[in-house]
Design an enzyme around this catalytic site. Sequence first.
Site, PDB file in Angstrom:
ATOM      1  N   SER A   1       0.822  -1.206   0.000  1.00 26.71           N
ATOM      2  CA  SER A   1       0.000   0.000   0.000  1.00 26.71           C
ATOM      3  C   SER A   1       0.862   1.265   0.000  1.00 26.71           C
ATOM      4  O   SER A   1       1.713   1.411  -0.866  1.00 26.71           O
ATOM      5  CB  SER A   1      -0.947  -0.054   1.205  1.00 26.71           C
ATOM      6  OG  SER A   1      -2.029   0.799   0.987  1.00 26.71           O
TER       7      SER A   1
ATOM      8  N   LYS B   1       4.216   2.204  -2.428  1.00 24.10           N
ATOM      9  CA  LYS B   1       4.609   3.417  -3.161  1.00 24.10           C
ATOM     10  C   LYS B   1       6.063   3.759  -2.783  1.00 24.10           C
ATOM     11  O   LYS B   1       6.906   4.035  -3.638  1.00 24.10           O
ATOM     12  CB  LYS B   1       3.708   4.607  -2.777  1.00 24.10           C
ATOM     13  CG  LYS B   1       2.189   4.334  -2.841  1.00 24.10           C
ATOM     14  CD  LYS B   1       1.385   5.574  -2.457  1.00 24.10           C
ATOM     15  CE  LYS B   1       0.014   5.315  -1.824  1.00 24.10           C
ATOM     16  NZ  LYS B   1      -0.998   4.702  -2.601  1.00 24.10           N
TER      17      LYS B   1
ATOM     18  N   TRP C   1     -10.010   0.401  -5.090  1.00 24.35           N
ATOM     19  CA  TRP C   1      -9.455   1.716  -4.734  1.00 24.35           C
ATOM     20  C   TRP C   1      -8.038   1.860  -5.300  1.00 24.35           C
ATOM     21  O   TRP C   1      -7.616   2.937  -5.704  1.00 24.35           O
ATOM     22  CB  TRP C   1      -9.479   1.832  -3.207  1.00 24.35           C
ATOM     23  CG  TRP C   1      -9.027   3.126  -2.591  1.00 24.35           C
ATOM     24  CD1 TRP C   1      -8.009   3.270  -1.693  1.00 24.35           C
ATOM     25  CD2 TRP C   1      -9.594   4.435  -2.747  1.00 24.35           C
ATOM     26  NE1 TRP C   1      -7.901   4.575  -1.301  1.00 24.35           N
ATOM     27  CE2 TRP C   1      -8.867   5.327  -1.933  1.00 24.35           C
ATOM     28  CE3 TRP C   1     -10.651   4.945  -3.519  1.00 24.35           C
ATOM     29  CZ2 TRP C   1      -9.148   6.694  -1.849  1.00 24.35           C
ATOM     30  CZ3 TRP C   1     -10.932   6.310  -3.436  1.00 24.35           C
ATOM     31  CH2 TRP C   1     -10.180   7.164  -2.607  1.00 24.35           C
TER      32      TRP C   1
ATOM     33  N   HIS D   1      -7.610  -5.625   0.022  1.00 28.54           N
ATOM     34  CA  HIS D   1      -6.369  -4.871   0.178  1.00 28.54           C
ATOM     35  C   HIS D   1      -5.587  -5.411   1.377  1.00 28.54           C
ATOM     36  O   HIS D   1      -5.986  -5.210   2.523  1.00 28.54           O
ATOM     37  CB  HIS D   1      -6.806  -3.415   0.423  1.00 28.54           C
ATOM     38  CG  HIS D   1      -5.687  -2.445   0.494  1.00 28.54           C
ATOM     39  ND1 HIS D   1      -4.939  -2.102  -0.605  1.00 28.54           N
ATOM     40  CD2 HIS D   1      -5.193  -1.727   1.528  1.00 28.54           C
ATOM     41  CE1 HIS D   1      -4.035  -1.204  -0.246  1.00 28.54           C
ATOM     42  NE2 HIS D   1      -4.159  -0.962   1.042  1.00 28.54           N
TER      43      HIS D   1
HETATM   44  C1  GTR Z   1      -5.374   4.622   1.855  1.00 25.75           C
HETATM   45  C2  GTR Z   1      -4.773   5.425   0.740  1.00 25.75           C
HETATM   46  C3  GTR Z   1      -4.068   4.520  -0.226  1.00 25.75           C
HETATM   47  C4  GTR Z   1      -3.173   3.497   0.465  1.00 25.75           C
HETATM   48  C5  GTR Z   1      -3.731   3.017   1.779  1.00 25.75           C
HETATM   49  C6  GTR Z   1      -2.725   2.336   2.732  1.00 25.75           C
HETATM   50  O1  GTR Z   1      -6.075   5.398   2.739  1.00 25.75           O
HETATM   51  O2  GTR Z   1      -5.827   6.099   0.085  1.00 25.75           O
HETATM   52  O3  GTR Z   1      -3.351   5.282  -1.152  1.00 25.75           O
HETATM   53  O4  GTR Z   1      -1.898   3.974   0.612  1.00 25.75           O
HETATM   54  O5  GTR Z   1      -4.292   4.033   2.529  1.00 25.75           O
HETATM   55  O6  GTR Z   1      -1.580   2.706   2.843  1.00 25.75           O
HETATM   56  O7  GTR Z   1      -3.163   1.375   3.381  1.00 25.75           O
END
Ligand code: GTR
Length: 706
Positions: free
Chosen positions: A256, A260, A347, A397
């Site tokens: 997540s 990045k 997402w 996720h």
């Molecule tokens: C969310 C964000 C994502 C992702 C995620 C995470 O809120 O919108 O870009 O990075 O968090 O890190 O779990």
Amino acid sequence: MKNLTFILAAQLMLFCCASMMAQEANYDETKVPSFTLPDPLLCIDGTRVKNVKDWEKKRRPELLQLFSDQEYGRTPKDKIKTSYQLVLENQQALGGLATSQQVMLTFKGQGQERKALLLAYIPNHHKGRVPVFIGYNFMGNHSITSDTTVLYSPFFEKITDKKSPALQRNIQFFRWPLEDIVRRGYAVVTMCYQDIFPDRADGTAGSIIPLFPENQDGDARWQALGAWAWGSSRMADWVQRQPWADASQMAIIGHSRQGKAAIWAGAQDERFQVVISNNSGCGGAALSKRAFGETVGRITRSFPHWFCPAFSEYAEDEQALPFDQHELLALIAPRCLYVASAEEDRWADPHGEFLAAQATSPVYALYGLKGIESTTMPAVHQPIQNQVAYHIRAGKHDVTSYDWHRYMDFCDRIFNHQNPTLRPSLSTVPLAAHVLVIGIDGWGSYSLDKANNIPNIRSLMSQGSYTLKKRSVLPSSSAVNWASMFNGSCPELHGYTEWGSQVPEIPSIELNEHNIFPTIFSLLRKAHPDIVTGCLAEWGGIKHVVDSLAIDNYSLAINWKKDPEELCRMAEEFIKQRKPTLLAVCWDQLDHTGHAIGHDTPAYYQTLSELDVQVGRLIEALKQAGIYDDTVIIITADHGGKDKGHGGKTLLEMEHPFIICGKGIRQGMVIKDPMMQYDTAATLAHILALPTPLSWIGHPVLSVFK
Ligand code: GTR
């Protein structure tokens, strides 16, 4: 310092806000704006990259600069003083599987200091230097294990309320299958990302950023993602100093927001030989210009402290971006890149993640390396693993053990790493180039006494080796035995326990890349992605136990009741056209006669002699294909039968023939070794020189080999 429990609660709210906004996000593929992907090989001045030199000397630095100036901020060039102090070592971590080390990293600069606590697990039972996975955890080192000797990361040390939920141990253990990782001979090095940059809008002051003289202001100043990427490189610095680590085999993994950061770290720091983005989404592996799920506008508003300020200028204006995320991924080339998505994680835009990974291919091609060829997304649980890898798994996720095992499969190949959870094969090279397995459903050994018209089968027996005492697993029924035949294990371990099992009734003790118990077909596919395999059958139930995703040609003869030679023709054609490395041909008709008229009846022997004619035709097909001399032929069964049934514990139902002949097989030998159904797969693995999973309990019948 604010109350940290409050801060964590505020972060939770941020997550919730993000998911509330997710409801408004575009999830409709038809509403994705039309866009042109920037060409990674086209330089800003309009010239084209023609070779590796153009890429490395001109385009790559140019792209790195673009991403620094406009997305992640500029990483300072200065080095700051870093010291490492071993705080605690436990040589019996993870029940003795690993040695854990906790090391305090202290960074000093501009009269300030920051601390981060690194946690490493080093496999105890592995010879030589080991490859290493480096990655942050989200909720503190204590969140990935129940081991109470694991100290709180400095960020959490500041929490005064000892009952704070943030101090709970083990809450994210499921993201870190530590035992599996060290068992497979990899070390893990992690620390909490909050130690490097506290993940909140005003986190800069508590982060490592003030320790540097430069890059404090301006649109290209570095923020959280830049700092996290920098911190991963500090973990790599430490790994490079360790005598147990193979620093030429470091993989960075991030989930997540950490995905990045991992990509950005991998783009800048070429010591990371493998870069793994797990569900990294917007600002990670997903293409921004698709504006699907999370968008540049949403992410820069929810997390103003992640990217450099310049990136927010593209909010609601993604088409104006002079680059897209595939060009960030391409900066990993020629090193290995793995992008993974989750089906329900819309997402993060799985399709956009795949397209970005795929669009790196022209850059890999400059190096003569294969990226991802097809522009069509693979189905769930069907990983593509070239120099660029991609998979999409079922579920939400998260980072799961499925993901980790695919990353390890990939690294095993890249690092030429012997997976110690596989038993090495006793044969170092294949003993034959082709194997034909003929399976006859319901063929009991008793029939050999009475069958008087099976010349082809009898001739194979005399040319090769055989036993009439091979036993079925119980119950002596079909699916459970076809499963054991091809997956080298017993029902208690593979989990298929019934006549018609389609999914394991007992959870399989191990799952492969297609989420089913490993079979001979999947081992072969993994070891040699380009070989040809087939499984042709009359009974549809076989499909569920062979891992049909690992097989080039899984086909069913659907008209065999009217046309009993249909399967034989399919097999003849396939043998002649494709010259398969492994082909299984599975007849159902003998069992059918057994059920309809009776086993051990004149009709049963009639069907058997008709099949014998077809056995002769398959041998002829091998000769016509020109592969007969390099083939091993096995004829066997799933079970025998009695009266009009089977499934029970009599030897009539359990004992069936195993005949093996062809290249390298002894002639005229009766096999003395006791033999079980699952020894079939083990014997196939031996012929094909494949290592087998520890969950396989079958043994190859070694005595038959010259
Ligand atoms: C969310 C964000 C994502 C992702 C995620 C995470 O809120 O919108 O870009 O990075 O968090 O890190 O779990």
